[in-house]
Scaffold this active site. Structure first.
Site, mmCIF file in Angstrom:
data_model
loop_
_atom_site.group_PDB
_atom_site.id
_atom_site.type_symbol
_atom_site.label_atom_id
_atom_site.label_comp_id
_atom_site.label_asym_id
_atom_site.label_seq_id
_atom_site.Cartn_x
_atom_site.Cartn_y
_atom_site.Cartn_z
ATOM 1 N N TYR A 35 13.355 13.117 13.219
ATOM 2 C CA TYR A 35 12.998 12.826 14.612
ATOM 3 C C TYR A 35 13.008 14.096 15.440
ATOM 4 O O TYR A 35 13.490 15.147 14.999
ATOM 5 C CB TYR A 35 13.944 11.770 15.215
ATOM 6 C CG TYR A 35 15.298 12.314 15.609
ATOM 7 C CD1 TYR A 35 16.274 12.565 14.655
ATOM 8 C CD2 TYR A 35 15.595 12.587 16.940
ATOM 9 C CE1 TYR A 35 17.512 13.071 15.027
ATOM 10 C CE2 TYR A 35 16.837 13.090 17.316
ATOM 11 C CZ TYR A 35 17.786 13.331 16.361
ATOM 12 O OH TYR A 35 19.002 13.842 16.717
ATOM 13 N N ARG A 54 9.645 22.518 14.377
ATOM 14 C CA ARG A 54 10.901 22.080 13.738
ATOM 15 C C ARG A 54 10.707 20.712 13.086
ATOM 16 O O ARG A 54 11.229 20.446 12.002
ATOM 17 C CB ARG A 54 12.040 22.034 14.759
ATOM 18 C CG ARG A 54 13.353 21.616 14.115
ATOM 19 C CD ARG A 54 14.531 21.739 15.052
ATOM 20 N NE ARG A 54 14.422 20.840 16.182
ATOM 21 C CZ ARG A 54 15.265 20.825 17.197
ATOM 22 N NH1 ARG A 54 16.274 21.673 17.245
ATOM 23 N NH2 ARG A 54 15.111 19.968 18.186
ATOM 24 N N ARG A 102 12.624 -1.132 -2.356
ATOM 25 C CA ARG A 102 13.779 -0.232 -2.310
ATOM 26 C C ARG A 102 14.033 0.469 -3.641
ATOM 27 O O ARG A 102 14.206 -0.173 -4.671
ATOM 28 C CB ARG A 102 15.032 -1.029 -1.904
ATOM 29 C CG ARG A 102 16.243 -0.145 -1.641
ATOM 30 C CD ARG A 102 17.445 -0.976 -1.215
ATOM 31 N NE ARG A 102 18.597 -0.131 -0.914
ATOM 32 C CZ ARG A 102 19.433 0.359 -1.827
ATOM 33 N NH1 ARG A 102 19.266 0.075 -3.104
ATOM 34 N NH2 ARG A 102 20.449 1.119 -1.461
ATOM 35 N N HIS A 104 15.795 4.632 -4.661
ATOM 36 C CA HIS A 104 16.290 5.839 -4.004
ATOM 37 C C HIS A 104 15.272 6.964 -3.986
ATOM 38 O O HIS A 104 15.059 7.603 -2.968
ATOM 39 C CB HIS A 104 17.590 6.318 -4.664
ATOM 40 C CG HIS A 104 18.787 5.530 -4.238
ATOM 41 N ND1 HIS A 104 18.953 4.203 -4.552
ATOM 42 C CD2 HIS A 104 19.876 5.876 -3.514
ATOM 43 C CE1 HIS A 104 20.079 3.762 -4.044
ATOM 44 N NE2 HIS A 104 20.666 4.761 -3.408
ATOM 45 N N LYS A 147 16.966 17.486 10.931
ATOM 46 C CA LYS A 147 17.108 16.581 12.094
ATOM 47 C C LYS A 147 16.701 15.174 11.663
ATOM 48 O O LYS A 147 15.627 14.681 11.980
ATOM 49 C CB LYS A 147 16.255 17.097 13.264
ATOM 50 C CG LYS A 147 16.659 16.540 14.622
ATOM 51 C CD LYS A 147 16.042 17.363 15.727
ATOM 52 C CE LYS A 147 16.158 16.736 17.103
ATOM 53 N NZ LYS A 147 17.514 16.595 17.600
ATOM 54 N N GLU A 179 29.139 22.834 15.533
ATOM 55 C CA GLU A 179 28.331 22.438 16.695
ATOM 56 C C GLU A 179 29.012 21.217 17.309
ATOM 57 O O GLU A 179 30.206 21.008 17.095
ATOM 58 C CB GLU A 179 26.881 22.166 16.287
ATOM 59 C CG GLU A 179 26.718 21.090 15.236
ATOM 60 C CD GLU A 179 25.255 20.768 14.920
ATOM 61 O OE1 GLU A 179 24.366 21.059 15.721
ATOM 62 O OE2 GLU A 179 25.028 20.183 13.826
ATOM 63 N N LEU A 203 22.410 22.171 13.336
ATOM 64 C CA LEU A 203 21.001 22.102 13.699
ATOM 65 C C LEU A 203 20.695 23.338 14.555
ATOM 66 O O LEU A 203 21.433 23.613 15.516
ATOM 67 C CB LEU A 203 20.724 20.825 14.503
ATOM 68 C CG LEU A 203 19.262 20.695 14.908
ATOM 69 C CD1 LEU A 203 18.427 20.242 13.716
ATOM 70 C CD2 LEU A 203 19.080 19.742 16.061
HETATM 71 N N1 PDD Z 1 20.130 16.404 20.064
HETATM 72 N N2 PDD Z 1 22.878 19.759 17.433
HETATM 73 C C1 PDD Z 1 22.700 18.442 17.246
HETATM 74 C C2 PDD Z 1 23.517 17.751 16.220
HETATM 75 C C3 PDD Z 1 21.740 17.731 18.013
HETATM 76 O O1 PDD Z 1 21.544 16.423 17.807
HETATM 77 C C4 PDD Z 1 21.002 18.431 19.001
HETATM 78 C C5 PDD Z 1 19.957 17.748 19.818
HETATM 79 C C6 PDD Z 1 21.236 19.813 19.170
HETATM 80 C C7 PDD Z 1 20.483 20.630 20.186
HETATM 81 O O2 PDD Z 1 19.133 20.805 19.813
HETATM 82 P P1 PDD Z 1 17.987 21.034 20.895
HETATM 83 O O3 PDD Z 1 18.425 22.171 21.763
HETATM 84 O O4 PDD Z 1 16.794 21.361 20.098
HETATM 85 O O5 PDD Z 1 17.848 19.758 21.677
HETATM 86 C C8 PDD Z 1 22.174 20.441 18.358
HETATM 87 C C9 PDD Z 1 19.006 15.632 20.532
HETATM 88 C C10 PDD Z 1 18.514 16.025 21.857
HETATM 89 C C11 PDD Z 1 19.260 14.149 20.376
HETATM 90 O O6 PDD Z 1 19.651 13.760 19.283
HETATM 91 O O7 PDD Z 1 19.006 13.365 21.304
#
Ligand code: PDD
Length: 282
Positions: A35, A54, A102, A104, A147, A179, A203
């Site tokens: 996403y 990305r 289904r 894997h 992501k 993070e 991320l």
């Molecule tokens: N979240 N780390 C994680 C685990 C995240 O889910 C996000 C973003 C970031 C920051 O990434 P960016 O600057 O590209 O938004 C770092 C998004 C916004 C969400 O899940 O809604």
């Protein structure tokens, strides 16, 4: 929170109640999807290309065959139908591997499911959040660079912050901060900005990348050096970054208070001011 009235699903823009996917969609069964979230500010998406790149990289990493440049026209259509062209809004894009019985392993000849929605969203004033955060063990898997839609670890860790009336949970693995549940985290010591390297444990946020650009242009030293949980009391400043969080000063980490009231450290403040300037030109 409200549902968006209309959503985009596989080429059609329909009322959200009519947007139906199969129970055998692998996004539903396995969380097998990628996403992206981006914001449009005064009619222009902030770092749109970086977000779409990305998304493409994430799809490539898990072998979902889809060309994200094909979304450009559909994004415009979605904004048109939802009357968000030229407005401030948030765009969510999700692409799953698709529908199959289904199993894997990746099924052959599967067609990805593409869902998007846009909702009005005006970002809060940049220094509106003075975040209190808690710290927790980062028990997520070791491919946090992807992501993916399976966010259960992040969801559980974010819920802990909410239970503690905090804005975020910052995470540590093997004694070093990685993070946060939905943001990147930065620390400042002796004028140097420190953050975890962009490897598989975090991320690589687009806002994180913007902070690197800003530090360069402001002549602020920035290092990809993990910070130890034992050094929290030595930290001068800390902040979170994310698409909707922007650059948010951290006021308190567990019991360690960085600022009383709503003060913001000088380096964080400089970065916030510079961020505001680029926001209006991107
Ligand atoms: N979240 N780390 C994680 C685990 C995240 O889910 C996000 C973003 C970031 C920051 O990434 P960016 O600057 O590209 O938004 C770092 C998004 C916004 C969400 O899940 O809604």
């Amino acid at each position: 929170m409200k549902y968006p009235e209309k959503v985009y699903l596989n080429g059609n823009i329909v009322p959200f109640e009519d947007a139906k996917i199969s129970v055998f969609d692998r996004g539903f069964i396995f969380g097998d999807g990628i996403y992206e979230v981006m914001v449009q500010i005064e009619g222009v998406f902030f770092y749109k290309k970086a977000h779409l790149d990305r998304l493409q990289e994430g799809l490539n990493k898990i072998n979902i065959t889809f060309d994200t440049s094909s979304l450009l026209i559909d994004i415009e259509k979605l904004l048109g139908v939802t009357k968000l062209t030229g407005k401030d809004c948030l765009l969510y894009i999700q692409i799953t591997r698709g529908v199959a019985p289904r199993q894997h392993s990746y099924p052959l000849d599967i067609v990805p499911t593409v869902m998007m929605y846009a909702v009005p969203k005006v970002l809060p004033k940049i220094n509106a959040v003075n975040a209190k955060v808690i710290t927790r063990e980062d028990f997520r898997w070791s491919r946090c660079d992807i992501k993916m839609t399976s966010l259960l670890g992040n969801v559980m860790l974010n819920e802990e912050a909410v239970q503690h009336q905090c804005f975020e949970t910052i995470l540590h693995r093997d004694g070093f901060f990685t993070e946060a549940s939905h943001c990147n985290v930065f620390f400042i010591k002796d004028g140097i900005v420190l953050t975890h390297p962009a490897n598989k444990l975090i991320l690589d946020g687009i806002t994180r990348q913007v902070v690197f650009e800003l530090c360069k242009s402001l002549d602020i030293e920035i290092q990809e050096t993990p910070v130890s949980i034992n050094d929290v009391s030595e930290i001068d400043e800390a902040f979170l970054t994310g698409t909707s969080t922007q650059i948010a000063s951290i006021q308190q980490i567990d019991d360690h208070i960085l600022y009383k009231e709503n003060n913001i450290g000088p380096v964080t403040q400089k970065l916030q001011e510079a961020f505001l300037k680029i926001k209006s030109i991107n």
